[in-house]
Design a protein around this motif. Sequence first.
Motif, PDB file in Angstrom:
ATOM      1  N   LEU A   4       0.380   1.497   8.226  1.00 54.97           N
ATOM      2  CA  LEU A   4       1.638   0.881   8.811  1.00 54.97           C
ATOM      3  C   LEU A   4       1.793  -0.100  10.386  1.00 54.97           C
ATOM      4  N   THR A 338       2.419   4.935  12.148  1.00 52.06           N
ATOM      5  CA  THR A 338       3.467   3.879  12.652  1.00 52.06           C
ATOM      6  C   THR A 338       2.553   3.652  14.248  1.00 52.06           C
ATOM      7  N   PHE A 362       7.181  -0.639  12.378  1.00 48.12           N
ATOM      8  CA  PHE A 362       6.458  -0.461  10.901  1.00 48.12           C
ATOM      9  C   PHE A 362       6.062  -1.341  10.997  1.00 48.12           C
ATOM     10  N   PHE A 364       3.757  -4.067   8.633  1.00 42.90           N
ATOM     11  CA  PHE A 364       3.319  -4.638   7.383  1.00 42.90           C
ATOM     12  C   PHE A 364       2.316  -5.397   7.107  1.00 42.90           C
ATOM     13  N   ASN A 368      -1.029  -4.063   2.434  1.00 40.16           N
ATOM     14  CA  ASN A 368      -0.364  -2.613   1.800  1.00 40.16           C
ATOM     15  C   ASN A 368       0.308  -2.692   0.720  1.00 40.16           C
ATOM     16  N   VAL A 373       5.305   1.697   0.915  1.00 34.98           N
ATOM     17  CA  VAL A 373       6.614   1.203   1.256  1.00 34.98           C
ATOM     18  C   VAL A 373       7.387   2.418   1.378  1.00 34.98           C
TER      19      VAL A 373
END
Length: 385
Positions: A4, A338, A362, A364, A368, A373
């Motif tokens: 992420l 992250t 974070f 995305f 993903n 999530v």
Amino acid sequence: MIYLDNAATTMHKPQTVIDAVTQAMCSLGNAGRGATSGALDAARTIHGCRAKLARLLGCPRADHVCFTPNSTAALNTAINGVVCPGDRVVTTVLEHNSVLRPLNRLAVERGVTVEHAGCDASGALDYDELERIAKECRPKVIVGGASAYPHASNVTGNEVDIARVAAMAHAAGALVIVDASQSAGTAHIDMQAMGLDVVCFTGHKGLMGPQGTGGLAVAEGIDVWPWAMGGTGVHSFDALQPLEWPTRLEAGTLNGHGIAGLSAGLDFIEAQGGVEAIAAHERALADRFLAGVREIPEIKLYGAFDQPVRSAIVSLNVGDIDSAEISDALMQGWGIATRPGAHCAPLMHRALGTERQGVVRFSFGYFNTDKEVDTAIDALRDLAC
């Protein structure tokens, strides 16, 4: 690993990108250096990628798309190529160091005056202040990832109305240099329709290409003086860099292997339905994450989440715990990657009051999933207990 950190780089690449780089490394020569089959194939590959980028960015001339190793090099090329000693430049507190440091250097070495427009408590650009400074300062350039374009701040994900900023700049007689590092490939950009003079981009994020690729697209009639000079394969007896496009901004051997991968990344984006489809998928993931973490009492969020259009970035902190500690716990306990800290955007963190703590970002990407999530939400819920 649950990755992420797509705002830093899209680590998961389409297989077609990997295949294109592999094939290029086995077949491409050096573009513009002779008429061998390998050199000509490299030139065709690079030309094809230019054309795709011109279409994606709304740049009327493909030969005005010039390649660099990344957006940092592109921004340095653009800034140093248009800002002269004694000029005035307006930027914002939202900027990445790729904008701030070249401007700071010009302030020291060339006597350039740099003004910074601010933001509100959520990190959203203060348009009124930007317009006021532009009118009072009458700058040569308005530049940035935020003032002219980050379609998205790399810290908060806030997007900027760049057509509005471009109109302000042109009304003040200024050029607009756009840092599209966080938006190219995931947000609509049309240079001609939006009135953008220079757009700087990187290949390794939303464009899904390899690291070591990037460039700048320059509107017709905008004079960017060469920042680097060297071999071009043409006009070898000229004392200075040839001034025709794109050669004027492309000294030295281009990364043909990487550009082949970038070209495949552009094809992949088109095959998925274009930038809008990619952005919708990524934003849905970010919205799902945001809805989940908002229910956790210890979470503090940073960003203007009521914006109708945002990038797929959510930055937060857990209580008063250092952001690096949270990011490390996510990696060690759940395999979640992250990005903590300052994200090379010092003025943004000062504006948000997160200089000491930083934030956990974070970000995305297209690959993903909802399950990833939900795992991240559960992990933060456990850490906040």
